[in-house]
Design a protein around this motif. Structure first.
Motif, PDB file in Angstrom:
ATOM      1  N   LEU A  43       0.834  -1.199   0.000  1.00 45.49           N
ATOM      2  CA  LEU A  43       0.000   0.000   0.000  1.00 45.49           C
ATOM      3  C   LEU A  43       0.868   1.248   0.000  1.00 45.49           C
ATOM      4  O   LEU A  43       0.615   2.202  -0.725  1.00 45.49           O
ATOM      5  CB  LEU A  43      -0.904  -0.001   1.228  1.00 45.49           C
ATOM      6  CG  LEU A  43      -1.833   1.198   1.310  1.00 45.49           C
ATOM      7  CD1 LEU A  43      -2.987   1.034   0.352  1.00 45.49           C
ATOM      8  CD2 LEU A  43      -2.340   1.406   2.710  1.00 45.49           C
ATOM      9  N   LYS A  44       1.919   1.204   0.786  1.00 40.80           N
ATOM     10  CA  LYS A  44       2.802   2.373   0.834  1.00 40.80           C
ATOM     11  C   LYS A  44       3.451   2.629  -0.510  1.00 40.80           C
ATOM     12  O   LYS A  44       3.505   3.756  -0.978  1.00 40.80           O
ATOM     13  CB  LYS A  44       3.873   2.155   1.908  1.00 40.80           C
ATOM     14  CG  LYS A  44       3.328   2.417   3.286  1.00 40.80           C
ATOM     15  CD  LYS A  44       4.376   2.921   4.236  1.00 40.80           C
ATOM     16  CE  LYS A  44       3.700   3.295   5.550  1.00 40.80           C
ATOM     17  NZ  LYS A  44       4.194   2.530   6.668  1.00 40.80           N
ATOM     18  N   TRP A  45       3.929   1.561  -1.115  1.00 38.41           N
ATOM     19  CA  TRP A  45       4.532   1.714  -2.441  1.00 38.41           C
ATOM     20  C   TRP A  45       3.524   2.297  -3.408  1.00 38.41           C
ATOM     21  O   TRP A  45       3.818   3.207  -4.170  1.00 38.41           O
ATOM     22  CB  TRP A  45       5.011   0.365  -2.971  1.00 38.41           C
ATOM     23  CG  TRP A  45       6.372   0.001  -2.499  1.00 38.41           C
ATOM     24  CD1 TRP A  45       6.665  -0.801  -1.442  1.00 38.41           C
ATOM     25  CD2 TRP A  45       7.618   0.417  -3.045  1.00 38.41           C
ATOM     26  NE1 TRP A  45       8.017  -0.904  -1.301  1.00 38.41           N
ATOM     27  CE2 TRP A  45       8.635  -0.167  -2.271  1.00 38.41           C
ATOM     28  CE3 TRP A  45       7.967   1.229  -4.118  1.00 38.41           C
ATOM     29  CZ2 TRP A  45       9.975   0.027  -2.536  1.00 38.41           C
ATOM     30  CZ3 TRP A  45       9.307   1.430  -4.378  1.00 38.41           C
ATOM     31  CH2 TRP A  45      10.305   0.836  -3.605  1.00 38.41           C
ATOM     32  N   GLN A  46       2.356   1.717  -3.351  1.00 34.80           N
ATOM     33  CA  GLN A  46       1.313   2.141  -4.277  1.00 34.80           C
ATOM     34  C   GLN A  46       1.032   3.625  -4.101  1.00 34.80           C
ATOM     35  O   GLN A  46       0.973   4.391  -5.066  1.00 34.80           O
ATOM     36  CB  GLN A  46       0.049   1.310  -4.013  1.00 34.80           C
ATOM     37  CG  GLN A  46      -1.182   1.747  -4.751  1.00 34.80           C
ATOM     38  CD  GLN A  46      -1.128   1.358  -6.210  1.00 34.80           C
ATOM     39  OE1 GLN A  46      -0.129   0.819  -6.674  1.00 34.80           O
ATOM     40  NE2 GLN A  46      -2.194   1.648  -6.927  1.00 34.80           N
ATOM     41  N   LEU A  47       0.907   4.028  -2.870  1.00 35.61           N
ATOM     42  CA  LEU A  47       0.635   5.443  -2.590  1.00 35.61           C
ATOM     43  C   LEU A  47       1.769   6.312  -3.112  1.00 35.61           C
ATOM     44  O   LEU A  47       1.546   7.337  -3.748  1.00 35.61           O
ATOM     45  CB  LEU A  47       0.474   5.668  -1.084  1.00 35.61           C
ATOM     46  CG  LEU A  47      -0.863   5.250  -0.507  1.00 35.61           C
ATOM     47  CD1 LEU A  47      -0.890   5.510   0.977  1.00 35.61           C
ATOM     48  CD2 LEU A  47      -1.971   5.997  -1.184  1.00 35.61           C
TER      49      LEU A  47
END
Lengths: 880, 189
Positions: free
Chosen positions: A468-472
């Motif tokens: 999720l962090k990467w995606q964000l």
């Protein structure tokens, strides 16, 4: 008899206070009443027997002093003790006084001595404090009610008795004011909460989807509030004055639609594109006049325009940072993630807001998975079969995504360039697509890329939270890249416009000169009237500011359209199809492939953040943009609430909102900063258009400030300003700030270190203590008591009947220690409090009892009750 | 306290405001919701108790795995049947309200989790807690082995004095570091 009471009470205080409290208070009330009566009688008699008074006063003073000392000790003991005891103690004291006086001399009462007065004042203050902190006690309502009434009565009764002569009036006034103030504050609070819109809507969403989805709506609401304020500034200080006091439409060229555009100026397509009348309206920069002051109020519009433009940033910055700080304060320190992974999962994972069985089921499932996951994680921390393949895949995925980012950046640049060419050829027969290509492409990229990234991210096989962090991060990079490419392309355009503007400016000036020379030579006069040209016919420059503003407005509008359409198609249509085609389909649509949409929190929040970034950037060039955004957020609120309730299903993995809260705020701050740059750059370096906008005719936009300082303010302020802007001053100031940052940073590091040390020490002390305890459990009682009284072992086991009464000074010492741990000190960081509360006595002593539902309020620093605590053995509260 | 269920006195209202973290509107709303749970004749009685069963029908509590514990903790009933008076109800809402302090919230959370009400969270409590959190169905339940592992991990983390149970101060220590607790330990009417 009263003194008997007093005697009786002392031991009881040490005993199971909670239970006996109500009775106590009743008694106290009686006593109170009695004391009051006698006090009034005292007062009456006071005037007559002032001589006797003196003697008596002396006596009293002694007593008073004694009392004061006791009282002081009491105060040191800490709030809890005070809270619990002061009432009784004070009253007792008073009663003590009274009893002595009543017993010795019935009627020779006099006014209160100073010591008493002080003491009484203190007591009243304590009572008041008690009233305000009562709600912090986890006691039963009934008990709190009784206490409240009691202390209110007390305050009311004795408040009036305080002070003499002048001081008394003042005191009474102060008391009255503080009362009014409290009432007003409470009413204001009530009013404030009543004013918060959409509480019920959000609550509904909350109960269906948990706090994470609701956090988006709360964020949206927050954003709406922020924009409302910004709009207030913009509208009140810039738009309204210009509309009311400025020249009307059609009076000067910048406020008139040029002749060649007039035929189409009212067309729907043109208006929708913010051309025609829109372009020459107060929505855009170009409309504003450069007159120094307008209207009867001598309103300095250009100055106001500049200040509001910059002030919007200042205000937003302040609000964002304040919110961040508040979030950081209440969200625990979170410094040691991983330290309590399991416990947090266990104790804090349930979302009590969930009120929907389906969500609850999802929540159960997600909690179970997270338990299982973390157990597995713990068992085999790292077990990678094919680390090379995974590495390769990750590199590949990152490569692909970088390529996507680069591609999208280039695409935007290309499209913006192309649109400029289109604009140059000024083709009337451009298709709709060609006209709106930029916005269309940007929105499309924003729509397509995030899911694409998500698909690519599958390759990486990260843990969902990391994923999720990467995606964000990637979406953020995409948006940011797009925005900045767009800006750079725009700057190219602006430079081109500046060039063409120069030509036009020269041409106009030349024409004017021609006209003037011709006129004066023809009529032989120097008094030349301005040329009689209709404002619509005047040649004018391209006005790059309005052009930029228009770009932003168009971008926002297309963004709104795309977002709303996505919701309508992606969520609503999908939900309708899934719902109704399910009856006649070969597989289960609801459970199988298309299923219902989930609410994409992170995507939505990022969208909102970038939207806000564009507003910040564009607001300077298009004051109407903020108003537009307010409308957008307002409609979003209703539309998305509806959409989420009617066509989305709760998440399968429910992410907690609060953790990411400050993360989003941080993004917002970053975006704010990034959008500040181009605006400040234009203000400081680019020269404004010569024939439109409030700064026309100035060399640079900020010159307006200098001008005002020079012309309208007293000379010395100008001088001060000149000194202040001197590099010789600015550099040291910057240096000083850097040093301050460095210093604060170092201090905070030191605190962290100290925290860690304390914790270590605490744990060590505990271990040691424990060993010692285990080794010599049979030492005599006295020794144990002494042990308990040593500083830093303030464990206070629950008060119990059997223990003996400790010497009073010991009580005090103990109390003083607990002071720091009292919840009253809520102001202190969570940190400190926690640390202390661990070392300190178990503040909720009663928990160590079998907690009957009717349990009285917990008592903290009552006298030490070592016997019982020890007796309880291992299960007791932290023991020394 | 003179509360008739049908009407809330002005003094009482302001006292409740003083004593809880609720605003006036919230108290009034709570009162309305409470009155809705009453039958007509009950409304006339002062200090009426509502049985736990009826309370559990509130949508706010319905899906909560701790609903019975919540009722028990906040009930002042002598017979320990989890029935609530209006004041108990206000206590509940106040503890679960937005502005309640961490102190209060963690205190009540502890008592809710303390299933056997002995003042500490021991293995039995933790096991029940895990079962509450993972739901009733078999496929979400943890196996005995997993349960054992989980509980030992939890005790390792939060049982500072290593006595095999988590007591209130340890609990509060753990909870206060959690970024999520305050925001999720909330019930809004």
């Amino acid at each position: 008899m009263v003194s008997d009471d007093e005697e009786n009470e002392t031991p009881r205080k040490k005993g199971p206070k909670k239970r006996s409290k109500p009775q106590d208070s009743d008694k106290d009330n009686e006593e109170d009443r009695r004391s009051v009566k006698s006090k009034t009688s005292r007062r009456k008699s006071k005037n007559e027997e002032s001589d006797e008074d003196r003697e008596d006063q002396q006596k009293k003073k002694k007593q008073g002093k004694g009392n004061k000392v006791v009282q002081k000790k009491g105060r040191v003991k800490g709030k809890e003790v005070i809270k619990d005891k002061v009432g009784e103690k004070d009253k007792k004291k008073k009663n003590g006084k009274l009893s002595s006086s009543t017993s010795s001399s019935e009627s020779d009462e006099e006014s209160l001595s100073e010591g008493e007065m002080e003491a009484l004042k203190d007591q009243v203050e304590e009572k008041k404090k008690l009233i305000t902190t009562l709600r912090n006690q986890p006691w039963r309502m009934k008990r709190r009610l009784v206490l409240l009434k009691e202390s209110q009565e007390f305050v009311e009764k004795f408040e009036g008795a305080l002070g003499k002569g002048k001081g008394r009036r003042l005191y009474a006034f102060k008391v009255l004011m503080s009362k009014k103030c409290i009432k007003f504050k409470r009413d204001f609070e009530n009013f404030k909460t009543a004013c918060i819109p959409w509480e019920r809507k959000i609550k509904e969403v909350e109960s269906h989807f948990g706090s994470s989805v609701a956090s988006y709506f709360i964020f949206l609401r927050w954003m709406y509030g922020l924009n409302l304020v910004l709009f207030g500034f913009m509208f009140g200080l810039v738009m309204l004055p210009e509309i009311l006091m400025g020249l009307p439409y059609g009076s000067i060229p910048r406020k008139t639609v040029p002749r060649e555009e007039q035929p189409t100026a009212m067309d729907y397509a043109v208006l929708f594109d913010f051309g025609g009348y829109c372009k020459y309206s107060f929505l855009f920069y170009g409309y504003y006049n450069n007159e120094r002051t307008i209207g009867v109020l001598q309103f300095r519009l250009p100055l106001s325009y500049l200040l509001v433009g910059v002030g919007i940033f200042g205000y937003s910055l302040m609000v964002v940072i304040r919110t961040m700080a508040r979030n950081a304060n209440e969200g625990g320190d979170g410094a040691e993630e991983g330290e309590f992974t399991f416990s947090w999962k266990m104790f804090t994972s349930w979302d009590y807001l969930i009120g929907n069985p389906e969500t609850a089921d999802n929540k159960y499932a997600s909690i179970t998975t997270s338990f299982k996951e973390s157990i597995v994680d713990e068992q085999e921390n790292q077990k990678d079969e094919n680390i090379h393949l995974r590495r390769f895949l990750r590199v590949l995925a990152n490569f692909l995504i970088t390529a996507c980012l680069g591609g999208s950046g280039y695409l935007i640049y290309f499209v913006v360039k192309r649109s400029q060419e289109f604009a140059k050829t000024n083709n009337e027969n451009l298709s709709w697509f060609e006209q709106n290509e930029v916005e269309f492409v940007m929105s499309l990229l924003g729509l397509v890329c995030p899911p694409l990234f998500e698909t690519i991210a599958e390759l990486e096989d990260y843990h969902p939270r990391i994923a999720l962090k990467w995606q964000l991060g990637r979406i953020f990079a995409l948006f940011l890249g797009n925005l900045y490419t767009f800006l750079f392309a725009l700057f190219d355009e602006v430079n081109a416009k500046l060039e063409s503007e120069k030509l036009i400016k020269n041409a106009t000036e030349w024409t004017f000169n021609e006209y003037y020379t011709n006129y004066s030579s023809f009529f032989n006069t120097t008094d030349v009237p301005p040329p009689a040209v209709h404002p619509a016919d005047v040649i004018r420059g391209p006005c790059w500011e309005t052009a930029v503003g228009r770009e932003f407005v168009k971008l926002i509008v297309s963004d709104i359209q795309v977002t709303y359409l996505t919701i309508l198609i992606g969520d609503f249509t999908r939900a309708v199809i899934v719902r109704f085609l399910n009856y006649c389909w070969c597989w289960d649509l609801e459970a199988g492939f298309p299923s219902y949409g989930e609410f994409d929190i992170s995507g939505n929040v990022l969208g909102l953040i970038f939207n806000q970034g564009m507003i910040w950037m564009g607001a300077f060039y298009a004051p109407g943009l903020v108003g537009l955004n307010v409308l957008r957020l307002l409609s979003s609120m209703y539309y998305q609430c509806w959409a989420v309730m009617c066509c989305n299903v709760p998440h399968e993995r429910v992410f907690k909102a609060s953790r990411s809260n400050n993360f989003y705020m941080g993004l917002l701050l970053l975006v704010l900063f990034l959008s500040l740059l181009p605006v400040v750059y234009t203000i400081m370096t680019l020269s404004p258009s010569f024939d439109c906008g409030p700064f026309s005719g100035q060399e640079k936009m900020y010159v307006i400030v200098m001008q005002t300082i020079k012309q309208d303010l007293p000379a010395f302020i100008g001088k001060v300003f000149a000194y202040a802007t001197n590099p010789g001053l600015i550099l040291p100031a910057v240096l000083l700030m850097v040093l301050a940052i460095y210093y604060l940073n170092a201090v905070s590091k030191a605190y962290q270190q100290a925290n860690m040390d304390l914790k270590k020490k605490m744990q060590m002390a505990r271990d040691e203590e424990k060993n010692r305890r285990n080794n010599k459990d049979s030492t005599n009682q006295v020794m144990k008591d002494l042990e308990d009284l040593l500083p830093n072992k303030s464990l206070i086991p629950p008060p119990s009947e059997e223990d003996e009464q400790p010497p009073p000074d010991v009580v005090i010492e103990k109390g003083s220690k607990t002071t720091k741990t009292k919840p009253g000190a809520a102001e202190q960081g969570v940190n400190l409090q926690n640390d202390v509360s661990l070392t300190a006595p178990n503040p909720r002593a009663p928990v160590t009892h079998a907690p009957g539902p009717r349990r009285g309020p917990p008592r903290n620093a009552r006298g030490p009750q070592p016997g019982r605590g020890r007796g309880r053995g291992q299960g007791g509260p932290p023991r020394q | 306290m003179g509360t008739t269920a049908s009407h809330l006195g002005k003094d009482l209202l302001s006292e409740y405001q003083e004593l809880t973290f609720l605003t006036k509107q919230e108290i009034l709303l709570a009162h309305k919701r409470f009155a809705e749970l009453l039958t007509k004749e009950e409304k006339e009685l002062p200090n009426i108790r509502i049985s736990m069963e009826r309370f559990l029908d509130l949508p706010e509590l319905k899906s909560n795995p701790f609903r019975q514990r919540i009722c028990h903790v906040f009930s002042t009933s002598e017979s320990k049947d989890g029935s609530l008076t209006f004041e108990d109800f206000l206590d509940l809402l106040s503890a679960f309200s937005d502005s309640a302090t961490l102190e209060i919230k963690s205190h009540y959370a502890f008592r809710i989790f303390d299933f056997d009400e002995d003042g500490t969270l021991n293995c039995g409590d933790l096991e029940k807690l895990v079962n509450c959190l993972t739901g009733e169905t078999d496929d979400t339940r943890l196996t005995t082995e997993e349960m054992r592992q989980l509980i030992s991990n939890i005790l390792e983390e939060s049982d500072i004095d290593k006595d095999g149970t988590v007591n209130l101060s340890e609990f509060q220590h753990v909870i206060s570091r959690s970024p999520d607790f305050i925001s999720s330990f909330k019930i809004v009417l």
